[in-house]
Motif scaffolding. Structure first.
Motif, PDB file in Angstrom:
ATOM      1  N   THR A   1      -2.115   0.108 -27.304  1.00 38.33           N
ATOM      2  CA  THR A   1      -3.480  -0.347 -27.557  1.00 38.33           C
ATOM      3  C   THR A   1      -3.894   0.042 -28.969  1.00 38.33           C
ATOM      4  O   THR A   1      -3.397   1.016 -29.545  1.00 38.33           O
ATOM      5  CB  THR A   1      -4.474   0.280 -26.562  1.00 38.33           C
ATOM      6  OG1 THR A   1      -4.493   1.696 -26.763  1.00 38.33           O
ATOM      7  CG2 THR A   1      -4.089  -0.039 -25.117  1.00 38.33           C
ATOM      8  N   ARG A   2      -4.807  -0.711 -29.494  1.00 32.96           N
ATOM      9  CA  ARG A   2      -5.356  -0.392 -30.823  1.00 32.96           C
ATOM     10  C   ARG A   2      -6.045   0.973 -30.787  1.00 32.96           C
ATOM     11  O   ARG A   2      -5.966   1.735 -31.737  1.00 32.96           O
ATOM     12  CB  ARG A   2      -6.317  -1.488 -31.260  1.00 32.96           C
ATOM     13  CG  ARG A   2      -6.915  -1.215 -32.627  1.00 32.96           C
ATOM     14  CD  ARG A   2      -7.350  -2.499 -33.302  1.00 32.96           C
ATOM     15  NE  ARG A   2      -7.945  -2.232 -34.587  1.00 32.96           N
ATOM     16  CZ  ARG A   2      -7.258  -1.944 -35.697  1.00 32.96           C
ATOM     17  NH1 ARG A   2      -5.946  -1.902 -35.655  1.00 32.96           N
ATOM     18  NH2 ARG A   2      -7.871  -1.705 -36.832  1.00 32.96           N
ATOM     19  N   GLU A   3      -6.702   1.278 -29.681  1.00 32.79           N
ATOM     20  CA  GLU A   3      -7.387   2.568 -29.551  1.00 32.79           C
ATOM     21  C   GLU A   3      -6.394   3.724 -29.649  1.00 32.79           C
ATOM     22  O   GLU A   3      -6.672   4.740 -30.285  1.00 32.79           O
ATOM     23  CB  GLU A   3      -8.159   2.636 -28.225  1.00 32.79           C
ATOM     24  CG  GLU A   3      -9.322   1.677 -28.139  1.00 32.79           C
ATOM     25  CD  GLU A   3      -8.918   0.207 -27.947  1.00 32.79           C
ATOM     26  OE1 GLU A   3      -7.827  -0.081 -27.392  1.00 32.79           O
ATOM     27  OE2 GLU A   3      -9.691  -0.664 -28.393  1.00 32.79           O
ATOM     28  N   LYS A   4      -5.239   3.576 -29.016  1.00 26.27           N
ATOM     29  CA  LYS A   4      -4.217   4.622 -29.084  1.00 26.27           C
ATOM     30  C   LYS A   4      -3.703   4.762 -30.515  1.00 26.27           C
ATOM     31  O   LYS A   4      -3.488   5.870 -31.004  1.00 26.27           O
ATOM     32  CB  LYS A   4      -3.061   4.289 -28.132  1.00 26.27           C
ATOM     33  CG  LYS A   4      -2.061   5.415 -27.983  1.00 26.27           C
ATOM     34  CD  LYS A   4      -0.973   5.055 -26.990  1.00 26.27           C
ATOM     35  CE  LYS A   4      -1.530   5.215 -25.597  1.00 26.27           C
ATOM     36  NZ  LYS A   4      -0.506   5.082 -24.543  1.00 26.27           N
TER      37      LYS A   4
END
Length: 176
Positions: free
Chosen positions: A44-47
């Motif tokens: 994910t982009r968040e990760k």
């Protein structure tokens, strides 16, 4: 990306946080294209943003050197790190980590340029021994062999590839 316009440079502590977005884009691309850099699919982009935030914080503290290969438009085509925060009995050593090259910039010599820049920065930091690990017989493995790094040994089933299968890892060192 035209390699002739890519600049490889060290990221200054005051600009490290400003690179997080571009580095997150790069990390997502390399993992989605099969690079084993510690992340699994789907990433994910968040990760990716959380990882690069931790790296930027380490750069600010002086615990890491961050190098980027950047296009004139600001896009980051590649990166590599030197981990300097090691035990006190290893002030002469650094770990080379997280070599990444965007899928659109591969096989054009950018990884070699990043590696050479990292070795120069290590010398500037007073480091005379570098250590790294790479997927056994992968593209990075061949790059390190061609660049004078010495293989120490392989560890079978050391890590997982982003899509799940186990892979062997080879440890390398180089005296500068």
């Amino acid at each position: 990306m035209g390699m002739e316009n890519i600049v490889v440079r060290r990221v200054a502590p005051h600009e490290a946080r400003g690179c997080i977005e571009g580095l997150a884009d790069l990390l997502v691309d390399v993992v989605e294209h099969g690079a084993s850099v510690g992340f699994m699919l789907p990433i994910t982009r968040e990760k990716a943003l959380a990882f690069w935030t931790r790296v930027a914080d380490a750069v600010v503290r002086g615990d890491r050197v961050l190098l980027v290969a950047q296009a004139p438009d600001g896009r980051i085509a590649g990166t590599v790190q030197l981990i300097l925060d090691l035990p006190e009995n290893q002030p002469h050593r650094a770990d080379l980590a997280k070599m990444q090259v965007h899928s659109s910039a591969r096989r054009q010599g950018l990884a070699q340029r990043l590696l050479e820049a990292a070795e120069r920065e290590a010398v500037r930091e007073g480091r005379t021994v570098l250590v790294l690990d790479a997927v056994t017989h992968g593209d990075a493995y061949r790059l390190y062999q061609r660049s004078g790094w010495q293989a120490v040994g392989d560890i079978p089933n050391y890590a997982l590839m982003p899509d799940g299968p186990a892979c062997s890892t080879t440890y390398f060192y180089k005296h500068l």
